[in-house]
Design a protein around this motif. Sequence first.
Motif, PDB file in Angstrom:
ATOM      1  N   GLU A 360     -20.899 -25.189 -38.838  1.00 49.62           N
ATOM      2  CA  GLU A 360     -21.420 -25.927 -37.693  1.00 49.62           C
ATOM      3  C   GLU A 360     -20.290 -26.461 -36.826  1.00 49.62           C
ATOM      4  O   GLU A 360     -20.387 -26.486 -35.594  1.00 49.62           O
ATOM      5  N   ALA A 361     -19.179 -26.871 -37.456  1.00 52.33           N
ATOM      6  CA  ALA A 361     -18.013 -27.322 -36.686  1.00 52.33           C
ATOM      7  C   ALA A 361     -17.469 -26.199 -35.819  1.00 52.33           C
ATOM      8  O   ALA A 361     -17.122 -26.410 -34.648  1.00 52.33           O
ATOM      9  N   MET A 362     -17.405 -24.987 -36.369  1.00 49.19           N
ATOM     10  CA  MET A 362     -16.900 -23.847 -35.596  1.00 49.19           C
ATOM     11  C   MET A 362     -17.905 -23.376 -34.556  1.00 49.19           C
ATOM     12  O   MET A 362     -17.517 -22.702 -33.599  1.00 49.19           O
ATOM     13  N   ARG A 363     -19.166 -23.728 -34.710  1.00 51.07           N
ATOM     14  CA  ARG A 363     -20.134 -23.446 -33.641  1.00 51.07           C
ATOM     15  C   ARG A 363     -19.929 -24.413 -32.480  1.00 51.07           C
ATOM     16  O   ARG A 363     -19.879 -24.012 -31.315  1.00 51.07           O
ATOM     17  N   ILE A 364     -19.767 -25.680 -32.792  1.00 54.72           N
ATOM     18  CA  ILE A 364     -19.624 -26.699 -31.746  1.00 54.72           C
ATOM     19  C   ILE A 364     -18.309 -26.533 -30.994  1.00 54.72           C
ATOM     20  O   ILE A 364     -18.257 -26.655 -29.768  1.00 54.72           O
ATOM     21  N   GLN A 365     -17.226 -26.251 -31.708  1.00 48.75           N
ATOM     22  CA  GLN A 365     -15.916 -26.028 -31.082  1.00 48.75           C
ATOM     23  C   GLN A 365     -15.391 -24.698 -31.591  1.00 48.75           C
ATOM     24  O   GLN A 365     -14.768 -24.621 -32.641  1.00 48.75           O
ATOM     25  N   SER A 366     -15.660 -23.641 -30.860  1.00 52.06           N
ATOM     26  CA  SER A 366     -15.319 -22.308 -31.330  1.00 52.06           C
ATOM     27  C   SER A 366     -13.810 -22.123 -31.378  1.00 52.06           C
ATOM     28  O   SER A 366     -13.122 -22.340 -30.376  1.00 52.06           O
ATOM     29  N   PRO A 367     -13.260 -21.699 -32.523  1.00 51.52           N
ATOM     30  CA  PRO A 367     -11.817 -21.421 -32.585  1.00 51.52           C
ATOM     31  C   PRO A 367     -11.413 -20.238 -31.706  1.00 51.52           C
ATOM     32  O   PRO A 367     -10.282 -20.168 -31.252  1.00 51.52           O
ATOM     33  N   VAL A 368     -12.345 -19.306 -31.491  1.00 42.97           N
ATOM     34  CA  VAL A 368     -12.093 -18.147 -30.625  1.00 42.97           C
ATOM     35  C   VAL A 368     -13.204 -18.115 -29.582  1.00 42.97           C
ATOM     36  O   VAL A 368     -14.224 -17.448 -29.770  1.00 42.97           O
ATOM     37  N   GLY A 396     -18.388 -16.204 -27.101  1.00 43.84           N
ATOM     38  CA  GLY A 396     -18.996 -16.793 -28.281  1.00 43.84           C
ATOM     39  C   GLY A 396     -19.297 -18.259 -28.102  1.00 43.84           C
ATOM     40  O   GLY A 396     -20.309 -18.767 -28.597  1.00 43.84           O
ATOM     41  N   ALA A 397     -18.436 -18.970 -27.386  1.00 46.05           N
ATOM     42  CA  ALA A 397     -18.645 -20.399 -27.186  1.00 46.05           C
ATOM     43  C   ALA A 397     -19.886 -20.681 -26.359  1.00 46.05           C
ATOM     44  O   ALA A 397     -20.443 -21.782 -26.423  1.00 46.05           O
ATOM     45  N   VAL A 398     -20.340 -19.701 -25.564  1.00 42.88           N
ATOM     46  CA  VAL A 398     -21.583 -19.851 -24.805  1.00 42.88           C
ATOM     47  C   VAL A 398     -22.766 -19.426 -25.664  1.00 42.88           C
ATOM     48  O   VAL A 398     -23.778 -20.135 -25.749  1.00 42.88           O
ATOM     49  N   ALA A 399     -22.644 -18.287 -26.329  1.00 44.86           N
ATOM     50  CA  ALA A 399     -23.735 -17.813 -27.197  1.00 44.86           C
ATOM     51  C   ALA A 399     -24.066 -18.839 -28.268  1.00 44.86           C
ATOM     52  O   ALA A 399     -25.236 -19.006 -28.650  1.00 44.86           O
ATOM     53  N   GLN A 400     -23.067 -19.566 -28.747  1.00 42.55           N
ATOM     54  CA  GLN A 400     -23.274 -20.531 -29.812  1.00 42.55           C
ATOM     55  C   GLN A 400     -23.832 -21.855 -29.310  1.00 42.55           C
ATOM     56  O   GLN A 400     -24.061 -22.770 -30.107  1.00 42.55           O
ATOM     57  N   TYR A 401     -24.087 -21.956 -28.009  1.00 44.94           N
ATOM     58  CA  TYR A 401     -24.785 -23.107 -27.431  1.00 44.94           C
ATOM     59  C   TYR A 401     -26.119 -22.690 -26.802  1.00 44.94           C
ATOM     60  O   TYR A 401     -26.763 -23.484 -26.122  1.00 44.94           O
ATOM     61  N   ASN A 402     -26.512 -21.458 -27.004  1.00 42.40           N
ATOM     62  CA  ASN A 402     -27.752 -20.960 -26.408  1.00 42.40           C
ATOM     63  C   ASN A 402     -28.944 -21.639 -27.080  1.00 42.40           C
ATOM     64  O   ASN A 402     -29.180 -21.455 -28.276  1.00 42.40           O
ATOM     65  N   PRO A 403     -29.729 -22.449 -26.335  1.00 42.31           N
ATOM     66  CA  PRO A 403     -30.838 -23.184 -26.968  1.00 42.31           C
ATOM     67  C   PRO A 403     -31.913 -22.277 -27.544  1.00 42.31           C
ATOM     68  O   PRO A 403     -32.732 -22.737 -28.350  1.00 42.31           O
ATOM     69  N   GLU A 404     -31.921 -21.001 -27.158  1.00 38.55           N
ATOM     70  CA  GLU A 404     -32.891 -20.083 -27.749  1.00 38.55           C
ATOM     71  C   GLU A 404     -32.686 -19.957 -29.254  1.00 38.55           C
ATOM     72  O   GLU A 404     -33.648 -19.811 -30.015  1.00 38.55           O
ATOM     73  N   HIS A 405     -31.433 -20.013 -29.671  1.00 41.73           N
ATOM     74  CA  HIS A 405     -31.130 -19.901 -31.093  1.00 41.73           C
ATOM     75  C   HIS A 405     -30.632 -21.214 -31.692  1.00 41.73           C
ATOM     76  O   HIS A 405     -30.635 -21.369 -32.921  1.00 41.73           O
ATOM     77  N   TRP A 406     -30.204 -22.145 -30.823  1.00 40.85           N
ATOM     78  CA  TRP A 406     -29.623 -23.396 -31.294  1.00 40.85           C
ATOM     79  C   TRP A 406     -30.289 -24.556 -30.552  1.00 40.85           C
ATOM     80  O   TRP A 406     -29.733 -25.071 -29.571  1.00 40.85           O
ATOM     81  N   PRO A 407     -31.454 -25.018 -30.968  1.00 38.09           N
ATOM     82  CA  PRO A 407     -32.116 -26.147 -30.293  1.00 38.09           C
ATOM     83  C   PRO A 407     -31.200 -27.374 -30.270  1.00 38.09           C
ATOM     84  O   PRO A 407     -30.503 -27.658 -31.252  1.00 38.09           O
ATOM     85  N   ASP A 408     -31.215 -28.069 -29.131  1.00 32.90           N
ATOM     86  CA  ASP A 408     -30.355 -29.239 -28.946  1.00 32.90           C
ATOM     87  C   ASP A 408     -28.929 -28.884 -29.359  1.00 32.90           C
ATOM     88  O   ASP A 408     -28.359 -29.465 -30.288  1.00 32.90           O
ATOM     89  N   PRO A 409     -28.308 -27.928 -28.667  1.00 30.13           N
ATOM     90  CA  PRO A 409     -27.075 -27.309 -29.170  1.00 30.13           C
ATOM     91  C   PRO A 409     -25.888 -28.248 -29.303  1.00 30.13           C
ATOM     92  O   PRO A 409     -24.989 -27.967 -30.113  1.00 30.13           O
ATOM     93  N   ALA A 410     -25.833 -29.345 -28.547  1.00 30.52           N
ATOM     94  CA  ALA A 410     -24.682 -30.241 -28.644  1.00 30.52           C
ATOM     95  C   ALA A 410     -24.751 -31.130 -29.886  1.00 30.52           C
ATOM     96  O   ALA A 410     -23.765 -31.790 -30.230  1.00 30.52           O
ATOM     97  N   ARG A 411     -25.879 -31.149 -30.569  1.00 24.83           N
ATOM     98  CA  ARG A 411     -26.060 -32.014 -31.744  1.00 24.83           C
ATOM     99  C   ARG A 411     -25.434 -31.381 -32.986  1.00 24.83           C
ATOM    100  O   ARG A 411     -25.582 -30.192 -33.235  1.00 24.83           O
ATOM    101  N   PHE A 412     -24.751 -32.194 -33.756  1.00 18.40           N
ATOM    102  CA  PHE A 412     -24.154 -31.756 -35.027  1.00 18.40           C
ATOM    103  C   PHE A 412     -25.228 -31.705 -36.105  1.00 18.40           C
ATOM    104  O   PHE A 412     -25.832 -32.724 -36.440  1.00 18.40           O
ATOM    105  N   ASP A 413     -25.483 -30.525 -36.637  1.00 16.29           N
ATOM    106  CA  ASP A 413     -26.550 -30.355 -37.626  1.00 16.29           C
ATOM    107  C   ASP A 413     -26.167 -29.237 -38.593  1.00 16.29           C
ATOM    108  O   ASP A 413     -26.480 -28.066 -38.367  1.00 16.29           O
ATOM    109  N   PRO A 414     -25.490 -29.567 -39.695  1.00 19.25           N
ATOM    110  CA  PRO A 414     -25.110 -28.528 -40.662  1.00 19.25           C
ATOM    111  C   PRO A 414     -26.293 -27.759 -41.230  1.00 19.25           C
ATOM    112  O   PRO A 414     -26.127 -26.621 -41.695  1.00 19.25           O
TER     113      PRO A 414
END
Length: 500
Positions: A360-368, A396-414
């Motif tokens: 989840e950390a790497m989703r919120i702040q993508s290393p790549v 990837g940093a955009v895809a990993q914030y896409n609300p279609e797959h990540w509801p409330d994407p800015a929220r930390f949720d392991p």
Amino acid sequence: MTTSPADAPARPSPDPARPSPAPGPKGIRLLSTLLKVRDDPMGTFRRVHQEYGDVVRLDTGVPGVRPRLYLVCSAEGAHEVLATQAANFRKDNVMYDVIRESMGNGLLTSQDDEYLRQRRLIQPLFTRRRVDGYADAACAEAEALAGRWSTAPDATVDLTTEMPGFALSTLCRILFGADGRAALAVMSRCLPVLVDYTLERGNSPLRLPRHWPTPRNRRAAEARRGLYALCDEIIAERREGRGRAGTAASTGAGTGASTGAGGSAAAEGDGEDLLSLLIAASGENGDALGFAELRDQVLIFLVAGHETTATGLAIALHLLATHPEAQARAREQVDRVLAGRRPDAADLDRLPYLTMVLKEAMRIQSPVPFVSRRAVADTVIDGQPVPAGADVMVCGAVAQYNPEHWPDPARFDPERFTPEREAERPRYAWFPFGGGSRACIGRHFSMLESVLCLAVLLQRYEVDPAGPPVELGNTVTLKENGPLRVRLRARTPHPAPRNG
């Protein structure tokens, strides 16, 4: 974060049979977008994605000769570029050319038969069984880090320097074994200079010849010479069957404190290091890596191998500091599973919540945040046409914030990364280690090292936020977030289990 302006154009409904031209900002809107990219790249790309769709065209430069850049922001598009149509997307763009100039043609940058040959030789060194053998070294480095933290001024540390230092020292130990301490001193001084220069040069529209004696060119050339000299010396001595354990102290061992690592915990007798295995690697026909190839692989491993780990760990610890409920759950699992003992490779599967936190950390702040390619032939990506010669940036940093797959994407949720919820999402909704045939060869090592380090630190400390809140996810690199400070509270040691 991604609210669309009222005058944003309607998102297209592409027809796969007859795709319309890929949409994107034009005129003043394009200029405004390009200006915003400098200050808020991820936020800008997410807004562009919301306004124009999953494949967006951005025209930059002088009309008539300006490059064609396509942002691919969907899981389906990433799957096509990285896997199903990977043969049509090559590493022939400016950034990869600059990386080759700086660090050679290792596994990250090589292509075609050369890449296949390198992969065949190196892959056996990264099996799960082989990588698990490095668990003890990773734990020793994590314990050394935890020990140094006990004397941190005001019990406060900056994760943006501490975790890169840990990751680099661990890699130096595993790559060079008894030479790790000496190698760390040189790597700590030279590697950041060359990496920063390479990234800036690759992203700059104006690249002066490298041989021009500008201050930046001179600093980069000096750093490159230092790295090459170190690698060449160690490789030559290993090939001749001589070790450097007795000379480590005379070459600057233990002077890597500037990275936050404070020096490697490498010791003699650690067993076969990765460099020795690379030298010994050979194919079915007796093929082996040449001298320059060995050096290139070492540098690429160091660059690509420590950034992902460092980013994941730094963001994970910072998020745990600001989410005490998640931190309490992680500590509970660590205490219950380990009961005070040092973790080992088998604990990777016994500490699933720590893995979920790191993912989840790497989703919120993508290393790549981006994976770049150049299209070889005209094609269609996620229903949109992409012409031959176009540069493609899979975001990837955009895809990993896409609300279609990540509801409330800015929220930390392991909990997003339970096995059940992972199975519900497309494979390329999250891909910090790339994908397809060129997926990161060191993925298991990075996750093993990260989970073990996190476990060791949570055994020793509770972490609280220190300093103002930091908005994560809008930067390209870890250090662009600014300092990520946490305050440490030492924990009462958990009693270790008795033998027998």
